[in-house]
Design a protein around this motif. Structure first.
Motif, PDB file in Angstrom:
ATOM      1  N   PRO A 121       0.795  -1.238   0.000  1.00  0.00           N
ATOM      2  CA  PRO A 121       0.000   0.000   0.000  1.00  0.00           C
ATOM      3  C   PRO A 121       0.821   1.279   0.000  1.00  0.00           C
ATOM      4  O   PRO A 121       0.365   2.298  -0.515  1.00  0.00           O
ATOM      5  N   GLY A 122       2.042   1.220   0.563  1.00  0.00           N
ATOM      6  CA  GLY A 122       2.867   2.425   0.581  1.00  0.00           C
ATOM      7  C   GLY A 122       3.919   2.463  -0.509  1.00  0.00           C
ATOM      8  O   GLY A 122       4.623   3.462  -0.658  1.00  0.00           O
ATOM      9  N   ASN A 123       4.054   1.389  -1.279  1.00  0.00           N
ATOM     10  CA  ASN A 123       5.102   1.314  -2.304  1.00  0.00           C
ATOM     11  C   ASN A 123       4.506   0.748  -3.589  1.00  0.00           C
ATOM     12  O   ASN A 123       4.539  -0.460  -3.829  1.00  0.00           O
ATOM     13  N   LEU A 124       3.959   1.640  -4.413  1.00  0.00           N
ATOM     14  CA  LEU A 124       3.290   1.230  -5.648  1.00  0.00           C
ATOM     15  C   LEU A 124       4.164   1.441  -6.884  1.00  0.00           C
ATOM     16  O   LEU A 124       3.698   1.283  -8.008  1.00  0.00           O
ATOM     17  N   GLN A 125       5.431   1.798  -6.672  1.00  0.00           N
ATOM     18  CA  GLN A 125       6.254   2.265  -7.792  1.00  0.00           C
ATOM     19  C   GLN A 125       6.353   1.253  -8.931  1.00  0.00           C
ATOM     20  O   GLN A 125       6.281   1.619 -10.106  1.00  0.00           O
ATOM     21  N   GLU A 126       6.502  -0.019  -8.589  1.00  0.00           N
ATOM     22  CA  GLU A 126       6.726  -1.027  -9.638  1.00  0.00           C
ATOM     23  C   GLU A 126       5.454  -1.396 -10.404  1.00  0.00           C
ATOM     24  O   GLU A 126       5.523  -2.030 -11.453  1.00  0.00           O
ATOM     25  N   GLY A 191      -1.300  10.725   6.209  1.00  0.00           N
ATOM     26  CA  GLY A 191      -2.056   9.750   5.427  1.00  0.00           C
ATOM     27  C   GLY A 191      -1.223   8.526   5.086  1.00  0.00           C
ATOM     28  O   GLY A 191      -1.256   8.021   3.967  1.00  0.00           O
ATOM     29  N   VAL A 192      -0.451   8.041   6.064  1.00  0.00           N
ATOM     30  CA  VAL A 192       0.462   6.911   5.838  1.00  0.00           C
ATOM     31  C   VAL A 192      -0.343   5.651   5.505  1.00  0.00           C
ATOM     32  O   VAL A 192      -1.334   5.333   6.150  1.00  0.00           O
ATOM     33  N   LYS A 193       0.087   4.942   4.469  1.00  0.00           N
ATOM     34  CA  LYS A 193      -0.559   3.690   4.060  1.00  0.00           C
ATOM     35  C   LYS A 193       0.176   2.467   4.611  1.00  0.00           C
ATOM     36  O   LYS A 193      -0.416   1.417   4.809  1.00  0.00           O
ATOM     37  N   GLU A 194       1.482   2.627   4.817  1.00  0.00           N
ATOM     38  CA  GLU A 194       2.291   1.484   5.252  1.00  0.00           C
ATOM     39  C   GLU A 194       3.413   1.997   6.129  1.00  0.00           C
ATOM     40  O   GLU A 194       4.005   3.046   5.857  1.00  0.00           O
ATOM     41  N   CYS A 195       3.694   1.270   7.209  1.00  0.00           N
ATOM     42  CA  CYS A 195       4.770   1.682   8.121  1.00  0.00           C
ATOM     43  C   CYS A 195       5.741   0.529   8.333  1.00  0.00           C
ATOM     44  O   CYS A 195       5.336  -0.611   8.593  1.00  0.00           O
ATOM     45  N   ILE A 196       7.029   0.854   8.204  1.00  0.00           N
ATOM     46  CA  ILE A 196       8.090  -0.145   8.387  1.00  0.00           C
ATOM     47  C   ILE A 196       8.626   0.001   9.809  1.00  0.00           C
ATOM     48  O   ILE A 196       8.975   1.102  10.246  1.00  0.00           O
ATOM     49  N   ILE A 197       8.678  -1.114  10.527  1.00  0.00           N
ATOM     50  CA  ILE A 197       9.193  -1.100  11.896  1.00  0.00           C
ATOM     51  C   ILE A 197      10.281  -2.164  12.019  1.00  0.00           C
ATOM     52  O   ILE A 197      10.315  -3.119  11.247  1.00  0.00           O
ATOM     53  N   PRO A 198      11.202  -1.996  12.988  1.00  0.00           N
ATOM     54  CA  PRO A 198      12.232  -3.031  13.181  1.00  0.00           C
ATOM     55  C   PRO A 198      11.590  -4.331  13.660  1.00  0.00           C
ATOM     56  O   PRO A 198      10.580  -4.321  14.365  1.00  0.00           O
ATOM     57  N   GLN A 199      12.197  -5.456  13.272  1.00  0.00           N
ATOM     58  CA  GLN A 199      11.700  -6.757  13.724  1.00  0.00           C
ATOM     59  C   GLN A 199      11.739  -6.836  15.246  1.00  0.00           C
ATOM     60  O   GLN A 199      12.710  -6.437  15.872  1.00  0.00           O
TER      61      GLN A 199
END
Length: 869
Positions: A121-126, A191-199
């Protein structure tokens, strides 16, 4: 069954199925929440297959039946569902933008399956060009990475985020409380669609568990990455390669944000920005200041119905965004979302937006002309600029940019012709729009000249996008040779027709065959005319006739084919040159897109304000102060079919009536009354007019809400626990300049516990925080708070009781005073409960009131004593 199943999708033979099953199982499990699509090709048509659990999911979501599932390898084999390309693209748009799923697309290379594209959802580039080639992307795919600081004294949060549409990398670093309410406000603002967090190894990091809970409450997709991805060893050189300008990142204050820089390192790796050289020197870095916008949490977002829900369907006025979005451009729709989630705190900027909106509100001709004659034809300039930068643009994209450029002078003339008489407003219109558009128009003049010189605009009318033959001497020479060859082919056609005595229009056809090139075709009846004649080279006889040629035609056909290939190669070289030149105008196109988006949103807000059933009015907005709304209405509810909205006055005066308790029957309008106050406050702070006859509002630093009784049982959170979490956020983050909306607090537990909590929370807000608060409740005893706290005011929603209390009429009018009944049983009667059930309910309610009446005077004395202690 869905029309998706109508596409012609062939079966795959058993040996290929067995080979695929082996390859598929070797891939291992996909990441949770990820769908795998396998791209296939048959009969020159692209389609996709999905397998295993994904096949069942797709069968239910697209086809609404399991009958489309096939089992490769027998009944216990691999479940498989095939989907046509159009249905896949439509589904993927919905999956990524609305269902918060991740996607992998696999392609086959000589029997070996390889991951070719992936998206989240936050990375549609490809997948942008696959999914949004023929549709607008009205949402911004913002992806964020977050890292928590190691300090034990305070909770330091560092974030980095990116919206690939506008080529920006944002960073922010701030101190937060134990509920991470500042972080929650930030993800809502952006309006964040996706959040990356540390494992979170073994689930031992308690703070990361809490942070993940905030993200899940905000319905944001969570992606976990290795902690090594947050390494900042190369962040300096990486950002220097990406950011425009020559200033080193180390000279910027953002570089000192250590946690934000670690998040940035992870974000760059996740988005693979450094693997695409077209990104170099095209990005900007910005520091997002959390304090420059009103703070909203997820509860407020839901309470105010800010954004559309999946259930909204075709009724676009159920959400505030759906109501206000009359934008004509994709970039305008995206900017409106941003404005709604980032209400302003700067009063000068609010007044500036109001002044601009007022000009379009008052001038119907200007508003309609801007919308229908100009903005309606503007494509998504941000996406176009990105296509040029990535080197995937086509000549059609060049023409689309050209069509915008040639219309700019007419837009400038439109704005100049309708300039208001007020000098200050006229200057504002010029400074905001006219002068900027004129400046960009002048910078794009050479682009216009380039297109008119190089592209055959006459051919564009037939949807053909080519370079003019006379633009290039080599191209013109080849074109002349092709024309000459075509003429000789026509001559040969006439000669053969004359020799065979066949009409060249009806009997002897000249055709370009995919296998034979230029050749002749005669009907099977006339085929005898060419038999056993060495001059004619017979190719084949088919249902539609016999194909043949002469040596001369074969030579001319080969010559024409060689010249055409040469012409296409030269065309292609020239097209690349034109596209390369147009790509240099990318920054100007993005700036122009930003101005047109701003204009689009202002015009859209003006359109909604004037076209409402009762036109909105311009609110008086102050740095701080009271709320005085006359004849206020809920903007979404008044637009619903068959609704005659009853307006109400709202007065919240500091030190007099800043805390208001609203009692009354179910369905009487309490919830609508308190929510419309929040909606009107938010509208005022985005610079919009409001649904009132008169309005005066102070600026709020945040709107906090606790409404509804939504369970989160799938996440192990009960109704009551969810209620307490939301209320805890309010108590931790509210200030005297906040607006708090509370609806039915304490319903999820016993009556006495619920009332005790409601009283304690109300008293704390009213005496300690001193925020503006609207508190709707069925605990009538709570109204006794007004006897001990002078700025608490009691309101009730009026009802009319019929003779002997036999009937109930809801009046939806808010009055001063206390309503000492809930009328719940009367509402049950309105819902047509069985008479025996209603009689029993009334008897049991009377028994309970007789056994254990609650004395409001006793409540008041007890509460006062506890306060003194």
């Amino acid at each position: 069954m869905s029309s998706a199943n109508k596409e012609d999708i062939p079966d795959i033979d058993n040996s290929e199925q067995r080979s695929f099953i082996k390859s598929y199982r070797s891939l291992g499990d996909a990441e949770e929440g990820t769908l795998r699509f396998f791209e296939r090709d048959a009969n020159q048509k692209r389609y996709y297959s999905v397998h295993g659990d994904d096949a069942h999911y797709i069968a239910h979501q697209i086809y609404k039946t399991t009958s489309v599932i096939k089992y490769w390898g027998g009944e216990d084999g691999l479940a498989t569902t095939n989907i046509g390309s159009q249905a896949t693209e439509s589904f993927l748009r919905d999956a990524l933008l609305n269902k918060q799923l991740k996607v992998e697309i696999w392609t086959s290379n000589r029997g070996s399956w390889q991951l070719s594209r992936k998206a989240s959802p936050g990375n549609l580039q490809e997948v942008e060009d696959l999914l949004f080639l023929n549709s607008n992307m009205s949402t911004s795919p913002v992806v964020m990475a977050v890292k928590l600081g190691n300090s034990t004294d305070s909770k330091m949060v560092g974030v980095s985020f990116s919206d690939a549409n506008v080529k920006e990398i944002g960073v922010s670093e701030f101190i937060d409380n134990e509920l991470y309410s500042n972080f929650e406000s930030l993800v809502i603002q952006l309006g964040v669609k996706e959040c990356i967090i540390p494992q979170n190894d073994a689930g031992k990091d308690y703070e990361m568990i809490k942070l993940k809970g905030v993200l899940e409450r905000c319905k944001i997709v969570v992606t976990e990455r290795r902690r090594g991805d947050y390494n900042t060893k190369d962040i300096e050189q990486d950002l220097n390669r990406l950011l425009e300008g020559e200033i080193s990142i180390t000279a910027l204050p953002e570089y000192e944000m250590k946690n934000a820089m670690a998040s940035c390192a992870c974000l760059l790796k996740y988005l693979s920005l450094l693997e695409d050289e077209s990104n170099f020197k095209h990005y900007k870095l910005k520091n997002h200041d959390l304090s420059q916008y009103m703070r909203l949490d997820a509860s407020a977002l839901n309470a105010l119905n800010l954004m559309p829900s999946p259930q909204e369907g075709s009724n676009k006025t159920m959400s505030l965004y759906g109501l206000l979005n009359k934008c004509k451009t994709a970039q305008g729709s995206r900017l409106l979302v941003q404005w709604l989630k980032q209400p302003l705190l700067n009063i000068q900027e609010i007044h500036r937006r109001q002044d601009l909106l007022e000009m379009f509100y008052e001038n119907t001709e200007l508003r309609q002309s801007a919308q229908e004659d100009h903005l309606k034809t503007v494509p998504d300039l941000h996406r176009l600029a990105k296509r040029f930068q990535k080197g995937i643009a086509t000549l059609q994209d060049v023409v689309r940019v050209y069509q915008v450029v040639i219309r700019l002078p007419a837009l400038i003339t439109c704005l100049e012709a309708q300039e208001p008489e007020d000098e200050n407003k006229a200057k504002l219109l010029i400074d905001t729009y006219t002068s900027n558009i004129d400046d960009y128009s002048n910078k794009l003049t050479k682009l216009q000249d380039l297109v008119e010189t190089t592209i055959d605009l006459d051919a564009v009318a037939n949807h053909e996008f080519i370079i003019k033959p006379d633009f290039d001497p080599d191209l013109q020479e080849i074109r002349e040779k092709i024309t000459n060859t075509s003429n000789q082919i026509d001559t040969e056609h006439r000669r053969v027709g004359s020799k065979l005595g066949l009409d060249t229009e009806k009997k002897l056809k000249l055709e370009r065959h995919s296998m034979y090139g230029y050749c002749f075709r005669v009907t099977r009846t006339d085929a005898s005319a060419i038999r056993n004649k060495p001059e004619f080279i017979e190719y084949s006889t088919q249902k539609n006739g016999a194909y043949f040629a002469t040596n001369r035609m074969k030579e001319l056909g080969n010559l024409w084919s060689d010249l055409s290939k040469k012409y296409d190669r030269r065309q292609s070289d020239l097209v690349k040159e034109v596209i390369t030149i147009v790509a240099t105008y990318g920054p100007v196109l993005e700036l122009l897109g930003g101005v047109l988006a701003h204009l689009d949103v202002i015009v859209s807000l003006a359109h909604v304000s004037i076209m409402a059933p009762t036109p909105y009015v311009r609110p008086q907005v102050y740095e701080s102060g009271d709320i005085v709304l006359r004849d206020s209405r809920h903007p979404c509810l008044e637009m619903q079919d068959d609704v005659v909205f009853i307006p109400n006055d709202i007065e919240m005066i500091k030190d007099k009536s800043e805390f208001q308790i609203i009692t009354g029957p179910n369905m009487g309008g309490k919830s609508t009354f308190i929510r419309q106050t929040g909606v009107i406050a938010l509208l005022a702070q985005i610079g919009c007019f409001v649904p009132c006859s008169e309005a005066s509002i102070g600026i709020f630093d945040c709107i906090l809400a606790r409404v509804g009784a939504g369970d989160s049982q799938l996440k192990g959170v009960s109704t009551f626990m969810a209620e307490m979490l939301e209320t805890a956020t309010i108590l931790k983050t509210a200030t005297p300049n906040s607006l708090i909306i509370i609806d039915e607090l304490g319903r999820g537990t016993s009556t006495y516990d619920g009332f005790g909590l409601a009283w304690a929370i109300s008293e704390h807000i009213a005496t300690k925080i001193r925020a503006f608060c609207l508190f709707a409740t069925h605990f009538h005893e709570l109204t006794a708070l007004a006897e001990t706290v002078q700025h608490v005011k009691n309101l009730n929603v009026a009802v009319h009781m019929g003779d002997n209390g036999a009937s109930l009429t809801l009046l939806y009018k808010v009055m001063e005073g206390v309503c000492d009944q809930s009328f719940g049983i009367h509402v049950a009667e309105l819902a047509h409960f069985p008479a025996s059930v209603v009689r029993l309910a009334k008897r049991k309610a009377a028994e309970l009131e007789d056994v254990d009446p609650v004395d409001s005077h006793h409540v008041k004395k007890q509460a006062t004593a506890e306060t003194e202690v």
